[in-house]
Design a protein around this motif. Structure first.
Motif: not given
Ligand code: PLP
Length: 396
Positions: A20, A105-106, A131, A177, A181, A212, A239, A243-244, A330
């Motif tokens: 990433e 986390g995700g 992503f 998704n 992102n 997410i 999922l 976080s966000k 974004y």
């Molecule tokens: N999925 C997407 C589309 C994301 O943009 C992100 C993080 O940027 C995640 C999953 C992962 O999230 P986490 O930071 O909670 O692991």
């Protein structure tokens, strides 16, 4: 290379492991800042807000109250119940708490799905640009990643026809998704309905729906959860996480909702890898879901204002053209007319203008000609960042 390094042989699977880039740009930004440079941060996908105070307090109290031990691998039962309530409220889906797995986390939900379902000779479909960890996880699991192309003209939404046309007997997993992102694209309900109906003809394909950013939609756009398609529930993995939505990226809190057939395997992967999520974070996670939600809406409104600002500013930059994203935080402007390849432009803007953003190619080959700007930053910083970009790209 030292003697020891030369004797070490890396496993073949490491060669397919991507990254990433956001985390790498962070290092570059910090190095420049240590030299005294001023950098406007528009690269990282993390809310700039503090976690709401009542959630922080719940975590603090949990530590003081002695939440210091392992929890059940699946997560605290009261948290899994809170997740089930949350899914009913926000995703309009009835979820059994036993099908919820609390993860750090995700990302772990994605990794568990890929490891469990994909192996050599199989294929997995993933969005491109998307992503970057999707492709990476598929490759690590040994499967072939098959890109689903997302196009600017369609607001970077999924096309049901395109997805369905790429499914064959080897396809094991489809990753969706929305909101997305890096594009901010939101796939409309009509298209999701069509996709869900078409997927009924392919019962061998599992679906991982990464939602997410589900609480970050704009212009009256209503989030549609893939969990709401009852006919696909026995193969849909959700999922999602804290976080966000709750500005909790550093707490490492996420959840997966798994089909009955897969939840035991997911739990086993958790036991084999991280055991469980830190107990105090889980207690804070309950407070986040069950406590007041006004901070979530306040943050969403702030992102909305910044979204309008950054889109307007980006469209004022010669060589840039930016469609209005409908979700996430974004903006993904088309920068082809600048005549500079995305990676080069990313480096130039960081070095010369002191603005950090990410090349579209960090999100797959189809991101060439685009940049990703995160607007999880103040309006003032966004204005300053855009001013610097404009000045940097001004014809001499
Ligand atoms: N999925 C997407 C589309 C994301 O943009 C992100 C993080 O940027 C995640 C999953 C992962 O999230 P986490 O930071 O909670 O692991």
């Amino acid at each position: 290379m030292s003697g020891l390094e030369s004797r070490l042989k890396l496993a073949g699977r490491m060669s397919g492991l991507g990254t990433e880039t956001a985390f790498e740009v962070v290092n570059r930004v910090q190095a420049l800042e240590r030299e005294g440079r001023s950098i406007v941060h528009l690269h990282i996908g993390a809310p700039d807000f503090r976690t709401p105070e009542h959630i922080v307090e719940a975590g603090r109290k949990a530590l003081a109250d002695g939440w210091h031990r392992y929890t059940p691998a699946k997560g605290l039962p009261q948290l899994r119940e809170a997740v089930a309530e949350y899914c009913l409220k926000t995703h309009r889906a009835k979820v059994h708490p036993d099908h919820v797995l609390i993860v750090p986390g995700g990302k772990p939900t994605l990794f568990y799905a890929a490891l469990m379902l994909c192996d050599a000779g199989s294929e997995a479909l993933y969005p491109n640009p998307g992503f970057p960890i999707y492709e990476s996880a598929i490759r690590l699991a040994g499967a072939t990643p098959v890109p689903i192309e997302l196009h600017e003209e369609k607001g970077f939404a999924f096309s049901a026809d395109e997805v369905l046309s790429k499914i064959n007997a080897r396809t094991r997993l489809l990753i969706l998704n929305s909101p997305a992102n890096p594009t901010g694209g939101v796939t409309p309900r009509k298209e999701l309905d069509k996709l869900a109906a078409g997927l009924e003809r392919h019962p061998h394909v599992a679906i991982l729906s990464d939602e997410i950013y589900s609480r970050l939609t704009y212009d009256g756009e209503q989030h549609v959860s893939f969990l709401s398609y009852e006919s696909l529930r026995d193969r849909t993995i959700l999922l999602d996480g804290w976080s966000k939505t709750y500005a909790m990226t550093g707490w490492r809190m996420g959840f997966g909702v798994w089909p009955e057939q897969l939840i035991a395997q997911a739990e086993r992967l958790q036991i084999n890898s991280v055991s469980c999520v830190n107990a105090a974070s889980q207690i804070a996670g309950i407070e986040a879901l069950r406590g007041p939600q006004d901070a979530v809406e306040r943050m969403r409104q702030a992102f909305d204002e910044r979204r309008k600002l950054i889109v307007k500013e980006l469209n004022d930059i010669p060589g840039f053209r930016c469609t209005t994203p409908k979700g996430a935080f974004y903006a993904f402007p088309n920068v082809q007319a600048s005549g500079i390849p995305a990676r080069e432009l990313e480096a130039k803007l960081l070095q010369r203008a002191g603005v950090s953003c990410l090349a579209g190619t960090s999100f797959g080959a189809l991101g060439e000609g685009y940049l990703r700007f995160s607007y999880a930053n103040s309006a003032e910083n966004i204005r300053e960042g855009m001013r610097r970009v404009r000045e940097c790209l001004q014809p001499a």
